[in-house]
Design an enzyme around this catalytic site. Structure first.
Site, short mmCIF file in Angstrom:
data_model
loop_
_atom_site.label_atom_id
_atom_site.label_comp_id
_atom_site.label_asym_id
_atom_site.label_seq_id
_atom_site.Cartn_x
_atom_site.Cartn_y
_atom_site.Cartn_z
N LYS A 60 -10.49 -3.85 -2.99
CA LYS A 60 -10.66 -2.68 -2.86
C LYS A 60 -10.12 -1.78 -2.92
O LYS A 60 -10.93 -0.69 -4.00
CB LYS A 60 -11.61 -2.29 -1.30
CG LYS A 60 -12.74 -2.93 -1.06
CD LYS A 60 -13.90 -2.25 0.19
CE LYS A 60 -13.90 -3.44 1.12
NZ LYS A 60 -12.84 -3.54 2.68
N LYS A 104 -4.64 -10.30 -6.39
CA LYS A 104 -6.10 -10.52 -5.40
C LYS A 104 -7.18 -9.28 -5.83
O LYS A 104 -6.48 -8.39 -5.93
CB LYS A 104 -5.18 -10.32 -3.77
CG LYS A 104 -5.10 -9.09 -2.77
CD LYS A 104 -5.22 -9.78 -1.25
CE LYS A 104 -6.13 -7.86 -0.40
NZ LYS A 104 -7.15 -7.87 -0.18
N LYS A 112 0.69 -1.50 -0.08
CA LYS A 112 0.56 -0.03 -0.22
C LYS A 112 1.04 1.24 -0.14
O LYS A 112 -0.09 2.26 -0.31
CB LYS A 112 -1.04 -0.05 1.22
CG LYS A 112 -2.27 -1.00 1.02
CD LYS A 112 -2.80 -0.83 2.23
CE LYS A 112 -4.50 -2.20 1.90
NZ LYS A 112 -5.40 -2.27 2.82
#
Ligand code: ATP
Ligand code: MG
Length: 332
Positions: free
Chosen positions: A198, A195, A112
């Site tokens: 969101k 993966k 992230k």
């Protein structure tokens, strides 16, 4: 009864198929046998830049989806993380036990933060796993149903619990991950090496539960596969096809290998058509229930308030014990 805690971030307008198959489906099943605490982790949602109006909306939409998917507020404590201040309080304690190097090795943080400029990466994002440890340890949870992507954070939680126990005396139960083998990780339809997520999947790669079912069916029909013809379950070599088999397996109860046999002599188009149909059949009634929960936000907020009250009873006892062990003076 053994305790379960899990959470989901209100960071999108809908849960995706991975959230449901990897996590929420297990949450529903565990209500039968365990004492369950499920939270919408709004504190985690502000570790990246956010819009307050959207957060408020998404927190309710998340709660409505959990109810629509089968969380029963009579059995499970369903609440918003920010309503139980003990999470943040114990979160601080956990941050003070977490090593800088240890936090730096978390792959979710690396993923992230790699997409952002240095000064946009917050201490909150860095400390995310320590707060997650507090979420779990507040309830002395024995089991934590999450997707495979959270395994490393669960390991950290166990390490932190053990570290606290050995320095300050036995206080926390060591939680076990509860990760089912099939469907523990659902991959992006357009990029089956990553993966479904969101925050990082492209619109074409993600199947949102609240999307128009026709749009989702189309995304499934356009999923990336490979240029062979045979339907074989081989996640290494045939990631796209295997991902579709895993999804269909979750909806049909047949294992991916059984499905492989069922599809001998058939083509990718047949498989995609069946996955799309199973999905549409599943999401249509869920969407109707979500709409009806969102029609009465006063009632929804009441459900969350009751859940928070039940959660606080447990979390406040744990926090008081931990504070005492740390040497904080009792409040008189
Ligand atoms: P974000 O990208 O913002 O982190 P997310 O899609 O990872 O969002 P979370 O709210 O972080 O969703 O995770 C909620 C739960 O869903 C967790 O238990 C996580 O393990 C699970 N989960 C998330 N993505 C997948 C996936 N692709 N397959 C299986 N489980 C998943
Ligand atoms: Mg995540």
């Amino acid at each position: 009864r053994p305790r379960v805690l899990s959470g989901i971030q209100p960071t999108a307008d809908s849960f995706h198929l991975g959230n449901y198959l990897g996590a929420v489906r297990q949450w529903v099943a565990l209500q039968e046998t365990h004492e369950t605490f499920y939270c919408v982790v709004d504190l985690h949602a502000i570790t990246v830049e956010h819009d307050p109006k959207l957060l408020r909306k998404r927190t309710r939409v998340s709660a409505a989806q959990l109810l629509a998917l089968g969380i029963d507020p009579e059995r499970a404590a369903l609440f918003a993380q920010s309503h139980v201040p003990e999470h943040a309080q114990l979160g601080w304690v956990m941050q003070c036990l977490t090593g800088f190097g240890e936090a730096s090795r978390m792959t979710q943080f690396k993923d992230k933060s790699s997409k952002q400029a240095q000064d946009r990466i917050t201490l909150g994002l860095f400390g995310y796993p320590s707060l997650q440890a507090a979420d779990i340890l507040c309830y002395q949870a024995t089991h934590v149903p999450v997707g495979e992507d959270q395994r490393q954070h669960l390991e950290l939680t166990r390490d932190l619990a053990q570290r606290f126990n050995s320095r300050f005396g036995k206080t926390f139960v060591l939680p076990e991950p509860y990760i089912l083998k099939d469907a523990a990780k659902i991959y992006d339809l357009q990029d089956p090496g990553s993966k479904m997520s969101k925050s990082s999947s492209s619109p074409a790669g993600i199947v949102d539960l609240l999307d128009d079912p026709k749009v989702s069916a189309k995304k499934i029909r356009s999923a990336v596969t490979d240029n062979e013809r045979e339907i074989v379950y081989d996640p290494e070599r045939k990631a796209g096809v295997s991902n579709l088999l895993v999804v269909l397996s979750a909806f049909t109860g047949r294992t991916p290998l059984q499905l492989q046999d069922d599809y001998v002599g058939k083509g990718y188009g047949d498989l995609k058509k069946d996955v799309a149909e199973a999905l549409v059949e599943f999401v249509t009634p869920v969407q109707a229930r979500v709409r009806s929960y969102l029609d009465d936000t006063a009632e929804l907020d009441k459900v969350l308030a009751r859940g928070a009250e039940r959660a606080r009873e447990v979390a406040s006892r744990t926090l008081a014990r931990a504070y005492d062990r740390l040497g904080f003076l009792a409040q008189r």
